[in-house]
Scaffold this motif. Structure first.
Motif, PDB file in Angstrom:
ATOM      1  N   ARG A   1       0.820  -1.214   0.000  1.00  0.00           N
ATOM      2  CA  ARG A   1       0.000   0.000   0.000  1.00  0.00           C
ATOM      3  C   ARG A   1       0.850   1.259   0.000  1.00  0.00           C
ATOM      4  O   ARG A   1       0.524   2.234  -0.679  1.00  0.00           O
ATOM      5  CB  ARG A   1      -0.928   0.002   1.217  1.00  0.00           C
ATOM      6  CG  ARG A   1      -1.860   1.208   1.227  1.00  0.00           C
ATOM      7  CD  ARG A   1      -2.811   1.237   2.396  1.00  0.00           C
ATOM      8  NE  ARG A   1      -3.588   2.469   2.360  1.00  0.00           N
ATOM      9  CZ  ARG A   1      -3.861   3.222   3.405  1.00  0.00           C
ATOM     10  NH1 ARG A   1      -3.439   2.862   4.605  1.00  0.00           N
ATOM     11  NH2 ARG A   1      -4.570   4.319   3.279  1.00  0.00           N
ATOM     12  N   PHE A   2       1.914   1.268   0.775  1.00  0.00           N
ATOM     13  CA  PHE A   2       2.729   2.472   0.945  1.00  0.00           C
ATOM     14  C   PHE A   2       4.023   2.383   0.144  1.00  0.00           C
ATOM     15  O   PHE A   2       4.655   1.322   0.061  1.00  0.00           O
ATOM     16  CB  PHE A   2       3.088   2.672   2.422  1.00  0.00           C
ATOM     17  CG  PHE A   2       1.929   3.025   3.296  1.00  0.00           C
ATOM     18  CD1 PHE A   2       1.528   4.344   3.454  1.00  0.00           C
ATOM     19  CD2 PHE A   2       1.231   2.038   3.969  1.00  0.00           C
ATOM     20  CE1 PHE A   2       0.446   4.670   4.255  1.00  0.00           C
ATOM     21  CE2 PHE A   2       0.156   2.351   4.776  1.00  0.00           C
ATOM     22  CZ  PHE A   2      -0.239   3.677   4.927  1.00  0.00           C
ATOM     23  N   HIS A   3       4.413   3.511  -0.431  1.00  0.00           N
ATOM     24  CA  HIS A   3       5.723   3.674  -1.059  1.00  0.00           C
ATOM     25  C   HIS A   3       6.354   4.943  -0.475  1.00  0.00           C
ATOM     26  O   HIS A   3       5.646   5.913  -0.184  1.00  0.00           O
ATOM     27  CB  HIS A   3       5.613   3.832  -2.574  1.00  0.00           C
ATOM     28  CG  HIS A   3       5.183   2.590  -3.281  1.00  0.00           C
ATOM     29  ND1 HIS A   3       3.872   2.206  -3.392  1.00  0.00           N
ATOM     30  CD2 HIS A   3       5.909   1.620  -3.899  1.00  0.00           C
ATOM     31  CE1 HIS A   3       3.796   1.065  -4.059  1.00  0.00           C
ATOM     32  NE2 HIS A   3       5.019   0.685  -4.383  1.00  0.00           N
ATOM     33  N   GLY A   4       7.676   4.928  -0.331  1.00  0.00           N
ATOM     34  CA  GLY A   4       8.283   6.114   0.244  1.00  0.00           C
ATOM     35  C   GLY A   4       9.777   6.212   0.047  1.00  0.00           C
ATOM     36  O   GLY A   4      10.447   5.281  -0.417  1.00  0.00           O
ATOM     37  N   VAL A   5      10.284   7.390   0.427  1.00  0.00           N
ATOM     38  CA  VAL A   5      11.698   7.725   0.329  1.00  0.00           C
ATOM     39  C   VAL A   5      12.091   8.469   1.593  1.00  0.00           C
ATOM     40  O   VAL A   5      11.351   9.348   2.058  1.00  0.00           O
ATOM     41  CB  VAL A   5      11.978   8.653  -0.880  1.00  0.00           C
ATOM     42  CG1 VAL A   5      13.479   8.924  -1.026  1.00  0.00           C
ATOM     43  CG2 VAL A   5      11.389   8.092  -2.164  1.00  0.00           C
ATOM     44  N   ALA A   6      13.255   8.140   2.148  1.00  0.00           N
ATOM     45  CA  ALA A   6      13.866   8.947   3.201  1.00  0.00           C
ATOM     46  C   ALA A   6      15.287   9.254   2.769  1.00  0.00           C
ATOM     47  O   ALA A   6      15.987   8.382   2.233  1.00  0.00           O
ATOM     48  CB  ALA A   6      13.855   8.218   4.548  1.00  0.00           C
ATOM     49  N   VAL A   7      15.723  10.488   2.995  1.00  0.00           N
ATOM     50  CA  VAL A   7      17.007  10.930   2.450  1.00  0.00           C
ATOM     51  C   VAL A   7      17.642  11.961   3.377  1.00  0.00           C
ATOM     52  O   VAL A   7      16.944  12.731   4.039  1.00  0.00           O
ATOM     53  CB  VAL A   7      16.798  11.528   1.036  1.00  0.00           C
ATOM     54  CG1 VAL A   7      15.798  12.694   1.049  1.00  0.00           C
ATOM     55  CG2 VAL A   7      18.112  11.973   0.421  1.00  0.00           C
TER      56      VAL A   7
END
Length: 281
Positions: free
Chosen positions: A13-19
């Motif tokens: 369900r979820f897609h994401g990026v942390a940077v």
């Protein structure tokens, strides 16, 4: 100049990026994501055109590794590019051009990819991978992303230092009021400890905007209703029916996403008690 993780939740369900990076406002340049499509991070000498192009390719159903291959094949500057991609299923993919500043590299696995350049060493990505894999689905997805970022930061991160960090998470109808797909979009643009500050902001975001767990809601009856009514009156919101008074106060406090008619979220109750007690001295 950056280290990042792109990932998909176990249920898809979820897609994401942390940077994070020693770079001003890295969240304005690196991450891109679309609900039910995927997520990507473009970095090093970032090609910002990778963001719309990568999402467009993911929409066609191409797997992450083919999206990466297509993007870099068409880019004359690919030797100095770095990218991570994850789609709606399958493994993540990562690419590091041979012209990126040392240390640079990437790792990928089912539903995730980590990558970085100008790093303290490969241990940064190893720590991010291990933190991601150690996370559980009981942990909020955005918190799991930021925990991986924290691990990379503790392992040395960007060898030039710290400046900015960001987290972007999308899922269908997960945004404010159910009117967008952006579940979380937080940025720390210029800070001496940006990953720690990002963690603090995420905690505030959870308190204000996460919808309540129905299993924890308390019935607004009896002594609890009397207490809440008195607290709302003390806060200047006592001239209406209880639900209306609570909604009025919650709107001022930005807690409207946590409302449930006839019941109260323990998070809302705790905030009401704390803020009203502070006002009453």
């Amino acid at each position: 100049m950056t280290f990042s993780i792109v990932a998909r939740s176990a249920d898809g369900r979820f897609h994401g990026v942390a940077v994070a990076s020693k770079f001003l406002a890295v969240g304005a340049a690196v991450p891109a994501a679309e609900a039910e499509v995927g997520a990507l991070a473009t970095q090093a000498y970032a090609n910002l055109a990778y963001r719309p192009q990568g999402l467009a390719l993911l929409r066609t159903g191409l797997p992450a590794d083919q999206v990466v291959a297509a993007l870099v094949a068409a880019d004359r500057g690919r030797a100095q590019r770095q990218i991570g991609v994850v789609g709606p299923d399958g493994d993540g993919a990562t690419y590091t051009g041979d012209g990126c500043h040392d240390w640079a590299g990437g790792l990928a696995g089912p539903g995730w990819a980590v990558q970085g350049n100008i790093l303290a060493g490969p241990q940064v990505l190893d720590a991010m991978r291990d933190a991601w894999l150690a996370g559980t689905e009981q942990q909020r997805f955005a918190e799991r992303l930021v925990a991986a970022l924290h691990a990379g930061d503790r392992a040395g991160g960007d060898r030039r230092g710290r400046q900015s960090a960001a987290v972007l998470v999308v899922a269908k109808d997960s945004g404010y009021g159910g009117t967008s797909d952006i579940a979380v979009d937080l940025r720390v643009d210029d800070h001496p400890d940006p990953v720690a500050e990002l963690t603090r902001l995420l905690g505030v975001h959870v308190m204000l905007f996460e919808r309540p767990d129905p299993a924890t809601l308390l019935e607004l009856t009896g002594p609890l209703a009397d207490e809440v009514r008195d607290l709302l009156a003390a806060a200047g919101h006592g001239r209406a029916e209880l639900d209306d008074a609570l909604a009025s106060w919650a709107g001022v406090e930005n807690l409207e996403e946590r409302l449930a008619p006839g019941r109260i979220d323990p998070v809302v109750l705790a905030h009401l008690r704390t803020t009203t007690s502070a006002k009453l001295g």
